[in-house]
Design a protein around this motif. Structure first.
Motif, PDB file in Angstrom:
ATOM      1  N   GLN A   1       2.237   9.758  18.267  1.00 12.51           N
ATOM      2  CA  GLN A   1       2.832   9.173  19.469  1.00 12.51           C
ATOM      3  C   GLN A   1       1.936   8.111  20.111  1.00 12.51           C
ATOM      4  OE1 GLN A   1       5.983  10.012  20.375  1.00 12.51           O
ATOM      5  NE2 GLN A   1       5.914  11.249  18.499  1.00 12.51           N
ATOM      6  N   LEU A   2       0.828   7.792  19.445  1.00 12.30           N
ATOM      7  CA  LEU A   2      -0.148   6.880  20.036  1.00 12.30           C
ATOM      8  C   LEU A   2       0.447   5.495  20.290  1.00 12.30           C
ATOM      9  CD1 LEU A   2      -3.121   6.698  20.929  1.00 12.30           C
ATOM     10  CD2 LEU A   2      -3.681   5.905  18.626  1.00 12.30           C
ATOM     11  N   GLU A   3       1.120   4.942  19.289  1.00  5.95           N
ATOM     12  CA  GLU A   3       1.713   3.608  19.452  1.00  5.95           C
ATOM     13  C   GLU A   3       2.715   3.585  20.587  1.00  5.95           C
ATOM     14  OE1 GLU A   3       4.929   1.140  16.893  1.00  5.95           O
ATOM     15  OE2 GLU A   3       2.988   1.379  15.877  1.00  5.95           O
ATOM     16  N   GLU A   4       3.566   4.594  20.647  1.00  4.17           N
ATOM     17  CA  GLU A   4       4.563   4.684  21.715  1.00  4.17           C
ATOM     18  C   GLU A   4       3.888   4.752  23.079  1.00  4.17           C
ATOM     19  OE1 GLU A   4       8.110   4.966  23.771  1.00  4.17           O
ATOM     20  OE2 GLU A   4       7.829   4.504  21.637  1.00  4.17           O
TER      21      GLU A   4
ATOM     22  N   VAL B   1      -7.353  -3.494  12.677  1.00  2.05           N
ATOM     23  CA  VAL B   1      -6.399  -3.741  11.608  1.00  2.05           C
ATOM     24  C   VAL B   1      -5.267  -4.620  12.116  1.00  2.05           C
ATOM     25  CG1 VAL B   1      -6.949  -1.572  10.460  1.00  2.05           C
ATOM     26  CG2 VAL B   1      -5.123  -1.627  12.162  1.00  2.05           C
ATOM     27  N   GLU B   2      -4.591  -5.271  11.180  1.00  4.43           N
ATOM     28  CA  GLU B   2      -3.451  -6.102  11.540  1.00  4.43           C
ATOM     29  C   GLU B   2      -2.309  -5.233  12.062  1.00  4.43           C
ATOM     30  OE1 GLU B   2      -2.978  -9.315  11.759  1.00  4.43           O
ATOM     31  OE2 GLU B   2      -5.090  -9.643  11.284  1.00  4.43           O
ATOM     32  N   ILE B   3      -1.454  -5.821  12.873  1.00  5.19           N
ATOM     33  CA  ILE B   3      -0.314  -5.107  13.439  1.00  5.19           C
ATOM     34  C   ILE B   3       0.866  -5.232  12.484  1.00  5.19           C
ATOM     35  CG2 ILE B   3       1.229  -4.918  15.416  1.00  5.19           C
ATOM     36  CD1 ILE B   3      -0.908  -6.338  17.088  1.00  5.19           C
ATOM     37  N   PRO B   4       1.458  -4.140  12.057  1.00  5.36           N
ATOM     38  CA  PRO B   4       2.630  -4.214  11.172  1.00  5.36           C
ATOM     39  C   PRO B   4       3.762  -5.017  11.813  1.00  5.36           C
ATOM     40  CG  PRO B   4       1.790  -1.964  11.299  1.00  5.36           C
ATOM     41  CD  PRO B   4       1.071  -2.751  12.353  1.00  5.36           C
ATOM     42  N   ALA B   5       4.576  -5.625  10.970  1.00  8.50           N
ATOM     43  CA  ALA B   5       5.666  -6.483  11.458  1.00  8.50           C
ATOM     44  C   ALA B   5       6.611  -5.719  12.380  1.00  8.50           C
ATOM     45  CB  ALA B   5       6.426  -7.070  10.280  1.00  8.50           C
ATOM     46  N   SER B   6       6.916  -4.469  12.048  1.00  9.15           N
ATOM     47  CA  SER B   6       7.843  -3.679  12.876  1.00  9.15           C
ATOM     48  C   SER B   6       7.256  -3.427  14.268  1.00  9.15           C
ATOM     49  CB  SER B   6       8.161  -2.348  12.191  1.00  9.15           C
ATOM     50  OG  SER B   6       6.978  -1.600  11.978  1.00  9.15           O
TER      51      SER B   6
ATOM     52  N   ARG C   1       8.464  -4.703  18.063  1.00  7.76           N
ATOM     53  CA  ARG C   1       8.603  -3.795  19.205  1.00  7.76           C
ATOM     54  C   ARG C   1       7.807  -4.315  20.400  1.00  7.76           C
ATOM     55  NH1 ARG C   1       8.273   1.840  20.349  1.00  7.76           N
ATOM     56  NH2 ARG C   1       8.957   1.973  22.529  1.00  7.76           N
ATOM     57  N   ILE C   2       6.592  -4.796  20.154  1.00  9.74           N
ATOM     58  CA  ILE C   2       5.761  -5.326  21.238  1.00  9.74           C
ATOM     59  C   ILE C   2       6.456  -6.515  21.900  1.00  9.74           C
ATOM     60  CG2 ILE C   2       3.587  -6.504  21.771  1.00  9.74           C
ATOM     61  CD1 ILE C   2       2.303  -4.791  19.571  1.00  9.74           C
ATOM     62  N   ARG C   3       7.001  -7.408  21.083  1.00  7.80           N
ATOM     63  CA  ARG C   3       7.690  -8.585  21.656  1.00  7.80           C
ATOM     64  C   ARG C   3       8.864  -8.159  22.532  1.00  7.80           C
ATOM     65  NH1 ARG C   3       6.824 -10.717  16.386  1.00  7.80           N
ATOM     66  NH2 ARG C   3       9.001 -10.294  15.807  1.00  7.80           N
TER      67      ARG C   3
END
Length: 387
Positions: A277-280, A356-361, A365-367
């Motif tokens: 749940q870290l990204e969320e 690390v690079e941010i995955p496209a998905s 979501r960030i945008r």
């Protein structure tokens, strides 16, 4: 998957594992009564891996309480009578450069800031420091465990730890008690929080600012990313407060914020946090932080606000600080310039973390979630634009 876990365990230093299991986290200086109330509010639930940490906090709180009682007896009345001089609040998301900006501003000896020891032991530092600091310094790492920033008990520090300890109300406690995160997340802005929690937090902030100012006999420069969402609350206490906001490219903040949280949560936590749940959590926290910031920013009176970009501050720090002093109508920057230049020269070899690079998905979501920040600050949304 099992190999990955084994590698992770092997690469985590022994001191870090001990800190995660037995260190007091962000509750080192809590008083015993407050510790009992905090535990009761969380049904006395501590997950097994953190029982040693809970025991440490309990013992520490029993040691802190008599010093806190005596300190209130000696200094309590004078703290209540202290008139707070115009404080400066540094705002900005976690990992946006607030620490760097805070350290630069604190080179001006006409101001002061709470240090790490004071934020760890807010109710007892005046009487306990002379004997406890030498012992604690011997086991304090020389650099923060989530980056390469210098760390000592005398370095300027965020006041959020002190406020969480004093008020038992801070969104940082959602990392300590993730099972009760919904309640503590309301303490980011306090707009929808329980009124008792909000008032207790205001009293803690008033007390801590007055106490630290009295200790140094100088106006304060305070830094806490959490305050970015509390402009309204701060102005209720300090109508003449000045605000200095630092922004940074949202993608850079996301990568660094996620790394920081992954390192801090196991150190602070008393309950297991689901790292899936870290990204969320990062996306939601940043969104809520800046929605509150943009909602409240207009409340700041003219002449009490200035904003800098992290990218400009690192490229031309002297010019940016000169503009800050001018806009906020602070005393002449020339008196602080030699100290600032010396600090910059001494920190010139600071190494930033590599992420690390941010995955496209995730970028998508960030945008979607942070679009209003990209728009407000004019940052590119193409990750290839970043270094």
């Amino acid at each position: 998957m099992s190999n990955s876990k084994e590698i992770t365990k092997k690469t985590i230093p022994l001191t870090t594992r001990l800190t995660r299991g037995f260190g007091p986290g962000c509750l080192a200086g809590i008083r015993f009564g407050d510790w009992c109330k905090l535990m009761a509010a969380n049904s006395f639930h501590v997950d097994f891996p953190y029982w040693g940490k809970a025991c440490h906090i309990t013992i520490s709180s029993l040691c802190t309480s008599p010093f806190a009682w005596a300190e209130n007896l000696v200094y309590g009345s004078s703290i209540k009578m202290t008139k707070v001089e115009t404080p400066i609040f540094i705002l900005g998301s976690w990992r946006s450069g607030t620490t760097h900006l805070h350290n630069l501003m604190c080179q001006d000896e006409r101001y002061a800031a709470p240090d790490l020891f004071q934020t760890m032991y807010p109710s007892s530092y005046r009487l306990a420091r002379w004997w406890w600091e030498p012992i604690l310094s011997a086991v304090t790492p020389r650099k923060r465990f989530m980056d390469n920033v210098k760390m000592s008990l005398r370095e300027p520090a965020e006041d959020e730890m002190a406020l969480g300890i004093l008020a038992r109300a801070s969104n940082s406690l959602s990392w300590v008690f993730p099972d009760n995160a919904a309640r503590y997340d309301e303490h980011l802005s306090f707009e929808n929080a329980d009124e008792k929690d909000r008032e207790r937090f205001k009293q803690a902030l008033q007390f801590f600012v007055a106490k630290v100012q009295q200790t140094f006999n100088r106006p304060l420069i305070l830094k806490s990313p959490n305050h970015t969402a509390r402009i309204k609350l701060i102005l209720e206490l300090f109508p003449d407060a000045k605000f200095l906001h630092i922004r940074r490219h949202p993608y850079d903040v996301f990568r660094s914020f996620q790394h920081m949280a992954s390192q801090v949560i196991p150190v602070w936590g008393l309950q297991e946090f689901d790292m899936k749940q870290l990204e969320e959590m990062v996306i939601e926290t940043y969104r809520n932080l800046y929605q509150a910031y943009f909602d409240q920013k207009s409340l700041i009176p003219a002449g009490q606000f200035h904003e800098v970009a992290y990218e400009d501050l690192t490229a031309k720090p002297i010019q940016e600080l000169e503009q800050t002093y001018q806009t906020l109508q602070l005393p002449s920057f020339e008196e602080a310039r030699p100290k600032v230049e010396a600090y910059l020269e001494n920190t010139g070899d600071y190494r930033k973390n590599k992420h690390v690079e941010i995955p496209a998905s995730t970028r998508k979501r960030i945008r979607e979630e942070w679009q209003f920040c990209f728009d407000a600050w004019g940052y590119e949304q193409d990750l290839s634009e970043l270094g």
